[in-house]
Design an enzyme around this catalytic site. Structure first.
Site, PDB file in Angstrom:
ATOM      1  CE  LYS A  22      50.416  55.560   9.191  1.00  0.00           C
ATOM      2  NZ  LYS A  22      49.426  54.728   9.828  1.00  0.00           N
ATOM      3  CB  THR A 134      48.224  50.337   5.286  1.00  0.00           C
ATOM      4  OG1 THR A 134      48.604  51.206   6.354  1.00  0.00           O
ATOM      5  CG2 THR A 134      48.641  50.974   3.975  1.00  0.00           C
ATOM      6  CD  GLN A 181      51.025  59.882   1.254  1.00  0.00           C
ATOM      7  OE1 GLN A 181      51.104  58.822   1.875  1.00  0.00           O
ATOM      8  NE2 GLN A 181      51.918  60.848   1.391  1.00  0.00           N
ATOM      9  CD  GLN A 307      53.638  55.551   8.029  1.00  0.00           C
ATOM     10  OE1 GLN A 307      53.427  55.145   9.139  1.00  0.00           O
ATOM     11  NE2 GLN A 307      53.363  54.825   6.959  1.00  0.00           N
ATOM     12  NE  ARG A 309      55.334  54.598  12.193  1.00  0.00           N
ATOM     13  CZ  ARG A 309      55.408  53.800  11.129  1.00  0.00           C
ATOM     14  NH1 ARG A 309      56.570  53.226  10.811  1.00  0.00           N
ATOM     15  NH2 ARG A 309      54.371  53.583  10.374  1.00  0.00           N
ATOM     16  CG  HIS A 826      74.998  42.034  47.133  1.00  0.00           C
ATOM     17  ND1 HIS A 826      74.007  41.099  46.918  1.00  0.00           N
ATOM     18  CD2 HIS A 826      75.060  42.209  48.466  1.00  0.00           C
ATOM     19  CE1 HIS A 826      73.473  40.754  48.076  1.00  0.00           C
ATOM     20  NE2 HIS A 826      74.094  41.414  49.028  1.00  0.00           N
TER      21      HIS A 826
END
Length: 872
Positions: A22, A134, A181, A307, A309, A826
């Protein structure tokens, strides 16, 4: 010097070991000029020095690594002990001082979001999203330090411990950074995916948005608005009723509030904001080089990224352009083998078949028939062929894609039809002769004569050379294989489905046609199943051999038989079986799979299962009975159409063609596996030589090279470090094994499923394709690998798929249910031959149906009902 704190502008993707996924991603975004709120990272050095102050942490981590990940009670207790312990530890003075200094530099008057950032987080193959904690709107020095400590402790939440254990991460090797942040006070927050997270389309941006903080969306408190954008156009809007939102409190922390009624159904984002976000997302995707999952917020009309990711749930794409639109289907689904393959197995198949048509993605092969589908004839014929030969879902999916304007607007390649005609025309001519003129009874001898000649040719070519020359000979023999097999075998094999379709069209009675499918003459795979039954009957007479087989291992299998009474007798019969079929195994089109000749214990469950569920000699009696039932069905059909006239003669001939050509349908695969086995022997001989020279650590490492790379290695021209190269390939293969390949996808990455089969089915029924008639009830036996099977009398085989390597189990099964398959694949053909009901193409059958549940299989209408929820 080790840094306890790094500001965002000091961080990039190379900083991952110090700031976690992160933190590294936020640093990348900040450095690249994207709108990221200010902040800093408390590094993994800080975490390590923090836990080093604890005299107990070493023993706690040791206990954690030794723990059974499935023991949830122990996991919960140990996790709680570690978290409590860490939250009581004092933060060392120097570390505490550096965190406070960084906080003051960004602005102590602000509120902050404090987020965990693990070193194994937000990676391309493992997101770890949501595994650590968080904390939002944190104010003041003491609160900040307290929540940094809480983040460190959250590395040991129950879900984080379990996730790491199940994904193979050592608890000692995963460290935690903390991202601090500046907290925004947004009017709107949301999540932006730069590829559609549901169907995988890489060109579609998907945005979830709601009012207030994004916590309401992430935690599932509110159904957010959904917007989708493609090529700069909004293509979808779903405006939800957003009853609540989460907001920051002035004194710190957050509060959940009801929204005013007039705001609840209001579009959260304006159209211009939607398009701006989509454009921003695509720029971030381009920066990172992969699709991104982005958290954003809007404060005073300005967009901020908090953020980003990688989206780890997307199935990888083949290395082809996204435009113009192309469509691909899974070769593994057609061949009943959906597992990931090692690089050598993929390379071998891409040597046999055209590389521009057989594409690799996620350790699987996908066939690209786009150029054929761009022609009118291809669009008409191919969906029909899929419906009759393979999976009905294939037909629906491919039909849906080829009707799209963006597909239709691309013209076919010039000269395509003419060039293909030269290849196909002779095959069509021979198919016509086989259908109309040639004696079907002579087909078997012609096919087997060619097979013997081809096998001998390949074997002699590979035995006459050595070293790199032998590997080059392997490559050459594989490269010409399809050119030899197609004209010599396809005209016979194709007559089986074609005669089926012609009979179906003429008669309209599929049930009688299924009866014709029983005990087909000359079927090499059915004969293999009968010989398994013969081995089982022999073991009945040899109780010491039976006991030995229960505990045998591959390394000493044959030698150990000589030490038990009757073992030599069984060994002679078993060796005779292996001489004919030892080159086969489940997933046999993958050259890297262990063959029965090397792993004979794979056959033990089938032998012992046959003993439990089939009476002595019954398998041979059933085969003879099947022949009689097929003859009776043929007589009924002829009575129905009459014994005179052209139609009568035509139907009679089609029945002959259907049965005799049907008996040959497994011959091409038998030959292919014979040749693959010869190639494998040659490759492994050279692998042993490379081990002797110290180039390879073990012979099986060759499986992680392509043929071209292997030839370079043998010539001493391979430029990379072999050990690290093999380790990297092994890691990638392990990741590929965790992926679930789509049946069909486009060049844009969209997984196309097609509309489900329609009809009136019982509530809760699992719907598939009816493949073999009949209705039975019995206990389900879910089998993921045939070597692990434990079928008992009257049990129903539930499997992901089947191929010839599964055939030994069919004698024991009362019915068949598979996740993959169609009328002519099959499992369907063999089930009809054995006269057991079958439903194929049942999505997630092995997950939805549990061992021991009583189920009803309706092979007439194509569905399965779960009758009881008990597992036994």
């Amino acid at each position: 010097m080790k840094s306890y704190v790094l500001f965002f502008d000091q961080v990039d993707r190379s900083s991952l070991p110090y700031v976690g996924g992160k933190g590294a991603n936020l640093g990348e975004l900040s450095k690249a000029g994207f709108p990221v709120p200010d902040g800093f990272c408390v590094t993994t050095y800080a975490y390590q020095d923090f836990i080093a102050t604890s005299p107990e942490m070493d023993s706690l981590l040791e206990e954690l690594n030794a723990m059974d990940p499935d023991d949830l009670n122990q996991l919960r207790k140990l996790g709680e002990r570690i978290r409590t312990h860490l939250q009581q530890l004092e933060i060392p003075f120097q570390l505490r001082r550096e965190i406070i200094h960084a906080w003051e530099s960004v602005g102590k008057e602000h509120a902050y979001a404090v987020r965990s950032s693990a070193t194994a987080e937000d990676l391309p193959t493992a997101s770890f999203a949501g595994q650590q904690d968080t904390y939002l709107n944190i104010k003041g020095q003491d609160e900040l330090l307290q929540h940094v400590r809480k983040c460190w402790a959250s590395l040991f939440t129950d879900r984080a411990i379990s996730y790491r254990a199940k994904n193979g991460f050592d608890h000692r090797q995963v460290y935690l950074s903390v991202v601090v942040q500046r907290m925004m006070n947004p009017e709107i927050s949301g999540i932006l995916f730069t590829a559609d997270p549901v169907n995988g389309n890489r060109k579609v941006v998907s945005i979830d948005a709601s009012f207030g903080l994004g916590e309401a969306i992430v935690s599932g408190m509110v159904s957010a608005d959904l917007y989708k954008v493609k090529d700069g156009n909004i293509i979808q809007k779903n405006i939800s009723e957003k009853k609540i939102a989460v907001f920051s409190l002035p004194e710190g922390g957050t509060v959940k509030k009801d929204l005013p009624p007039d705001q609840q159904t209001k579009q959260a984002l304006s159209d211009s904001q939607i398009l701006r976000l989509a454009e921003l997302g695509k720029r971030i995707e381009k920066h990172f080089g992969s699709p991104q999952d982005i958290e954003f917020c809007i404060e005073n009309g300005k967009i901020f990224v908090v953020q980003s990711r990688p989206i780890t749930s997307l199935y990888p794409l083949p290395d082809i352009p996204q435009e113009p639109l192309r469509v691909m289907f899974s070769f593994g689904h057609v061949q009943m083998m959906t597992n990931a393959m090692k690089p050598l197995g993929l390379s071998v198949l891409r040597t046999i078949f055209p590389k521009n048509v057989f594409l690799e993605a996620g350790g699987r092969l996908f066939v690209d028939p786009t150029e054929v589908l761009r022609t009118k004839l291809g669009r008409k014929m191919l969906p029909k062929a899929f419906k009759n030969l393979f999976d009905e879902a294939f037909s629906h999916a491919i039909s849906e894609v080829i009707q799209r304007p963006e597909f239709l607007q691309v013209p076919p390649k010039k000269g395509l039809v003419k060039s293909r005609r030269q290849i196909i025309a002779p095959i069509i001519k021979n198919v016509w002769k086989n259908l109309h003129k040639r004696d079907p009874k002579l087909a078997k001898s012609k096919v087997e004569s060619f097979m013997q000649k081809k096998w001998t040719e390949v074997r002699e070519a590979l035995q006459s050379v050595s070293g790199a020359e032998r590997l080059e000979a392997v490559q050459y023999q594989l490269s010409i294989l399809a050119k030899d097999l197609l004209p010599n075998l396809l005209p016979y094999v194709a007559c089986f489905p074609i005669s089926f379709m012609l009979l179906k069209k003429a008669l309209g009675d599929v049930k009688e046609l299924y009866q014709l499918n029983k005990s087909l003459p000359g079927n090499i795979t059915s004969e293999m199943g009968l010989q398994i039954g013969d081995l089982a009957d022999l073991v009945r007479e040899l109780p010491e051999v039976e006991e030995y087989l229960k505990h045998a291992n591959d390394q000493t299998f044959h030698e150990g038989l000589l030490n038990v009474r009757g073992g030599e007798r069984f060994k002679r019969a078993f060796d005779n079986f292996i001489s004919k079929y030892g080159h086969r195994c489940p997933g046999e089109i993958d050259l890297t799979r262990p063959r029965w000749r090397k792993a004979p214990t794979q056959l033990v469950p089938a032998i012992l299962g046959h003993m439990r569920s089939v009476k002595p000699g019954e398998h041979r009696k059933k085969f003879i009975q099947g022949e009689q039932e097929a003859q009776e069905a043929a007589q009924r059909i002829m009575d129905q159409v009459g014994r005179r006239g052209f139609k009568s003669k035509w139907i009679n001939r089609l029945i002959d063609v259907y049965r005799h050509m049907g008996g040959l349908r497994e011959h091409p695969k038998y030959l292919l596996t014979l040749i693959l086995d010869e190639c494998k022997k040659a490759i492994m001989a050279e692998a042993e030589e490379l081990v002797r020279k110290g180039v390879l650590h073990q012979a099986e490492d060759v499986f992680f090279f392509t043929l071209d790379e292997l030839i370079q290695l043998s010539k001493g021209e391979f430029q990379q470090d072999v050990s690290s190269f093999v380790a990297e390939r092994k890691e990638k293969y392990e990741w590929h094994q965790t992926l679930h390949p789509p049946k069909m996808m486009t060049s844009e990455g969209e997984m196309v499923t097609g509309s489900p089969r329609k009809g009136e089915f019982p509530e809760g029924a699992l719907v598939g394709t009816p493949a073999s008639a009949g209705v039975v009830e019995g206990k389900a036996r879910t089998v993921l690998k045939p070597e692990d099977a434990h079928l008992n009398e009257g049990e129903i085989l539930v499997a992901p798929h089947t191929d010839p390597g599964w055939t030994p189990l069919f004698q024991s099964a009362k019915a068949l249910v598979t996740e993959v398959g169609g009328l002519m694949t099959h499992g369907s053909v063999v089930a009809r031959e054995y006269g057991i009901p079958a439903v194929v193409g049942v999505d997630d059958a092995t997950k939805k149906i549990k061992d021991g549940q009583m189920i009803r299989v309706d092979g007439n209408q194509g569905f399965v009902e779960i009758l009881s929820g008990e597992n036994k």
